[in-house]
Write a protein that holds these residues in place. Structure first.
Motif, PDB file in Angstrom:
ATOM      1  N   ILE A  56       0.874  -1.170   0.000  1.00 31.83           N
ATOM      2  CA  ILE A  56       0.000   0.000   0.000  1.00 31.83           C
ATOM      3  C   ILE A  56       0.912   1.220   0.000  1.00 31.83           C
ATOM      4  CG2 ILE A  56      -1.777   1.292   1.249  1.00 31.83           C
ATOM      5  CD1 ILE A  56      -2.786  -1.451   0.333  1.00 31.83           C
ATOM      6  N   LEU A  57       0.766   2.065  -1.002  1.00 29.08           N
ATOM      7  CA  LEU A  57       1.550   3.287  -1.109  1.00 29.08           C
ATOM      8  C   LEU A  57       0.607   4.475  -0.985  1.00 29.08           C
ATOM      9  CD1 LEU A  57       3.716   2.248  -4.198  1.00 29.08           C
ATOM     10  CD2 LEU A  57       4.226   1.916  -1.762  1.00 29.08           C
ATOM     11  N   LYS A  58       1.142   5.601  -0.512  1.00 28.34           N
ATOM     12  CA  LYS A  58       0.293   6.774  -0.316  1.00 28.34           C
ATOM     13  C   LYS A  58       1.054   8.032  -0.685  1.00 28.34           C
ATOM     14  CE  LYS A  58       1.600   6.693   4.542  1.00 28.34           C
ATOM     15  NZ  LYS A  58       1.142   6.560   5.913  1.00 28.34           N
ATOM     16  N   SER A  59       0.292   9.061  -1.043  1.00 27.22           N
ATOM     17  CA  SER A  59       0.894  10.339  -1.392  1.00 27.22           C
ATOM     18  C   SER A  59      -0.148  11.436  -1.269  1.00 27.22           C
ATOM     19  CB  SER A  59       1.436  10.296  -2.823  1.00 27.22           C
ATOM     20  OG  SER A  59       2.125  11.494  -3.101  1.00 27.22           O
ATOM     21  N   SER A  60       0.362  12.658  -1.192  1.00 24.76           N
ATOM     22  CA  SER A  60      -0.500  13.842  -1.181  1.00 24.76           C
ATOM     23  C   SER A  60       0.000  14.804  -2.254  1.00 24.76           C
ATOM     24  CB  SER A  60      -0.467  14.507   0.195  1.00 24.76           C
ATOM     25  OG  SER A  60       0.864  14.852   0.549  1.00 24.76           O
ATOM     26  N   ASN A  61      -0.834  15.764  -2.604  1.00 24.80           N
ATOM     27  CA  ASN A  61      -0.407  16.735  -3.604  1.00 24.80           C
ATOM     28  C   ASN A  61       0.700  17.621  -3.041  1.00 24.80           C
ATOM     29  OD1 ASN A  61      -2.642  17.781  -1.979  1.00 24.80           O
ATOM     30  ND2 ASN A  61      -2.690  19.570  -3.317  1.00 24.80           N
ATOM     31  N   GLN A  62       1.582  18.050  -3.926  1.00 26.64           N
ATOM     32  CA  GLN A  62       2.729  18.873  -3.563  1.00 26.64           C
ATOM     33  C   GLN A  62       2.776  20.055  -4.522  1.00 26.64           C
ATOM     34  OE1 GLN A  62       4.785  17.939  -0.779  1.00 26.64           O
ATOM     35  NE2 GLN A  62       3.017  16.580  -0.564  1.00 26.64           N
ATOM     36  N   GLU A  63       2.376  21.228  -4.049  1.00 26.97           N
ATOM     37  CA  GLU A  63       2.293  22.407  -4.901  1.00 26.97           C
ATOM     38  C   GLU A  63       3.637  23.123  -5.004  1.00 26.97           C
ATOM     39  OE1 GLU A  63      -2.398  23.489  -4.165  1.00 26.97           O
ATOM     40  OE2 GLU A  63      -0.894  24.859  -3.376  1.00 26.97           O
ATOM     41  N   ASN A  64       3.685  24.032  -5.955  1.00 24.47           N
ATOM     42  CA  ASN A  64       4.854  24.862  -6.195  1.00 24.47           C
ATOM     43  C   ASN A  64       4.335  26.207  -6.655  1.00 24.47           C
ATOM     44  OD1 ASN A  64       7.108  26.020  -7.857  1.00 24.47           O
ATOM     45  ND2 ASN A  64       8.099  24.115  -7.218  1.00 24.47           N
ATOM     46  N   VAL A  65       5.015  27.285  -6.289  1.00 24.06           N
ATOM     47  CA  VAL A  65       4.565  28.613  -6.685  1.00 24.06           C
ATOM     48  C   VAL A  65       4.490  28.729  -8.216  1.00 24.06           C
ATOM     49  CG1 VAL A  65       6.823  29.758  -6.698  1.00 24.06           C
ATOM     50  CG2 VAL A  65       4.749  31.076  -6.144  1.00 24.06           C
ATOM     51  N   PHE A  67       2.894  27.112 -10.653  1.00 16.32           N
ATOM     52  CA  PHE A  67       1.804  26.153 -10.598  1.00 16.32           C
ATOM     53  C   PHE A  67       1.932  24.910 -11.490  1.00 16.32           C
ATOM     54  CE2 PHE A  67      -0.380  29.691  -8.499  1.00 16.32           C
ATOM     55  CZ  PHE A  67      -0.830  29.017  -7.393  1.00 16.32           C
ATOM     56  N   PRO A  68       2.413  24.998 -12.705  1.00 15.17           N
ATOM     57  CA  PRO A  68       2.530  23.743 -13.458  1.00 15.17           C
ATOM     58  C   PRO A  68       3.552  22.773 -12.867  1.00 15.17           C
ATOM     59  CG  PRO A  68       2.604  25.631 -14.933  1.00 15.17           C
ATOM     60  CD  PRO A  68       2.686  26.166 -13.543  1.00 15.17           C
ATOM     61  N   ALA A  69       4.415  23.247 -11.981  1.00 12.98           N
ATOM     62  CA  ALA A  69       5.453  22.380 -11.419  1.00 12.98           C
ATOM     63  C   ALA A  69       4.953  21.543 -10.247  1.00 12.98           C
ATOM     64  CB  ALA A  69       6.651  23.222 -10.970  1.00 12.98           C
ATOM     65  N   GLY A  70       3.765  21.809  -9.743  1.00 11.42           N
ATOM     66  CA  GLY A  70       3.212  20.992  -8.666  1.00 11.42           C
ATOM     67  C   GLY A  70       2.844  19.611  -9.171  1.00 11.42           C
ATOM     68  N   VAL A  71       2.653  18.682  -8.228  1.00 17.47           N
ATOM     69  CA  VAL A  71       2.321  17.311  -8.608  1.00 17.47           C
ATOM     70  C   VAL A  71       1.077  16.863  -7.846  1.00 17.47           C
ATOM     71  CG1 VAL A  71       3.162  14.943  -8.763  1.00 17.47           C
ATOM     72  CG2 VAL A  71       4.784  16.832  -8.931  1.00 17.47           C
ATOM     73  N   CYS A  72       0.130  16.312  -8.568  1.00 15.51           N
ATOM     74  CA  CYS A  72      -1.090  15.780  -7.971  1.00 15.51           C
ATOM     75  C   CYS A  72      -0.785  14.509  -7.188  1.00 15.51           C
ATOM     76  CB  CYS A  72      -2.114  15.469  -9.053  1.00 15.51           C
ATOM     77  SG  CYS A  72      -2.641  16.897 -10.018  1.00 15.51           S
ATOM     78  N   ALA A  73      -1.599  14.224  -6.181  1.00 20.33           N
ATOM     79  CA  ALA A  73      -1.390  13.066  -5.320  1.00 20.33           C
ATOM     80  C   ALA A  73      -1.429  11.753  -6.101  1.00 20.33           C
ATOM     81  CB  ALA A  73      -2.440  13.045  -4.207  1.00 20.33           C
ATOM     82  N   GLU A  74      -2.415  11.590  -6.972  1.00 22.60           N
ATOM     83  CA  GLU A  74      -2.549  10.333  -7.692  1.00 22.60           C
ATOM     84  C   GLU A  74      -1.411  10.143  -8.703  1.00 22.60           C
ATOM     85  OE1 GLU A  74      -4.656  12.955  -7.471  1.00 22.60           O
ATOM     86  OE2 GLU A  74      -6.203  12.818  -8.988  1.00 22.60           O
ATOM     87  N   HIS A  75      -0.972  11.223  -9.335  1.00 22.30           N
ATOM     88  CA  HIS A  75       0.156  11.161 -10.260  1.00 22.30           C
ATOM     89  C   HIS A  75       1.426  10.766  -9.509  1.00 22.30           C
ATOM     90  CE1 HIS A  75       2.440  13.496 -13.686  1.00 22.30           C
ATOM     91  NE2 HIS A  75       2.988  12.314 -13.438  1.00 22.30           N
ATOM     92  N   LEU A  76       1.630  11.389  -8.361  1.00 24.59           N
ATOM     93  CA  LEU A  76       2.826  11.131  -7.569  1.00 24.59           C
ATOM     94  C   LEU A  76       2.882   9.682  -7.074  1.00 24.59           C
ATOM     95  CD1 LEU A  76       5.355  12.527  -6.493  1.00 24.59           C
ATOM     96  CD2 LEU A  76       4.031  13.261  -4.519  1.00 24.59           C
ATOM     97  N   VAL A  77       1.778   9.180  -6.536  1.00 22.69           N
ATOM     98  CA  VAL A  77       1.791   7.816  -5.989  1.00 22.69           C
ATOM     99  C   VAL A  77       1.950   6.766  -7.098  1.00 22.69           C
ATOM    100  CG1 VAL A  77      -0.711   7.287  -5.891  1.00 22.69           C
ATOM    101  CG2 VAL A  77       0.837   6.390  -4.140  1.00 22.69           C
ATOM    102  N   LEU A  78       1.341   6.995  -8.254  1.00 25.33           N
ATOM    103  CA  LEU A  78       1.493   6.033  -9.350  1.00 25.33           C
ATOM    104  C   LEU A  78       2.908   6.080  -9.939  1.00 25.33           C
ATOM    105  CD1 LEU A  78      -1.975   6.331 -11.107  1.00 25.33           C
ATOM    106  CD2 LEU A  78      -1.105   4.399  -9.749  1.00 25.33           C
TER     107      LEU A  78
END
Length: 159
Positions: A56-65, A67-78
């Motif tokens: 079981i893996l988990k992640s949360s969204n990680q924003e950046n000022v 904005f396109p450089a942030g990563v969504c939680a589901e994208h990051l965990v996959l």
């Protein structure tokens, strides 16, 4: 006229209708959403994925000022799953979201980029990913494969 039907299943279930394992996956996504780095949107997203090897893996969204450089939680965990468990297919993906400081969960679905990422992972493993998305009313969208959310998906540069 030609009609095309997808073979995807899309249900709305009460949380108690999910298996214990699925309920636990949603709870894991809820817990990790609290760790989101979302200082710009204050929108905290959590994702948890169960792999075919049982991990079981988990992640949360990680924003950046930027904005396109942030990563969504589901994208990051996959992406993490693909890099660290390349032989283990994702079987079930739970997604939750809410605004920071609010008690109720928000109605969400994966963004377009995340939908394409999920499609790519399904293509890679030739296996549909079951998605569980917690709704504002406490019920759960249970979706069998990305086709329900992305019916005209882009599969191959060569086709």
């Amino acid at each position: 006229m030609t009609k095309d039907n997808t073979d995807s299943i899309f249900e709305i279930l009460d949380i108690q209708d999910l298996s214990t394992e699925e309920q636990s996956l949603i709870q894991t996504a809820q817990e990790i959403s609290e760790k989101a780095y979302a200082p710009y949107s204050n929108f905290q997203v959590g994702a948890a994925v169960k792999l075919s090897n049982g991990a079981i893996l988990k992640s949360s969204n990680q924003e950046n000022v930027s904005f396109p450089a942030g990563v969504c939680a589901e994208h990051l965990v996959l992406s993490y799953a693909g890099a660290n468990y390349p032989e283990s297919a994702p079987e079930c993906l739970a997604i939750v979201a809410r605004r920071k400081g609010e008690q109720s969960w928000a109605n969400v679905s994966p963004c377009g980029i995340c939908r394409q990422v999920i499609n790519e992972v399904e293509n890679r493993f030739k296996h549909k990913i079951k998605m569980l998305i917690l709704r504002e009313d406490g019920r759960v969208y249970s979706i069998s494969g990305i086709s329900a959310l992305l019916p005209l998906k882009f599969d191959d540069l060569n086709s």
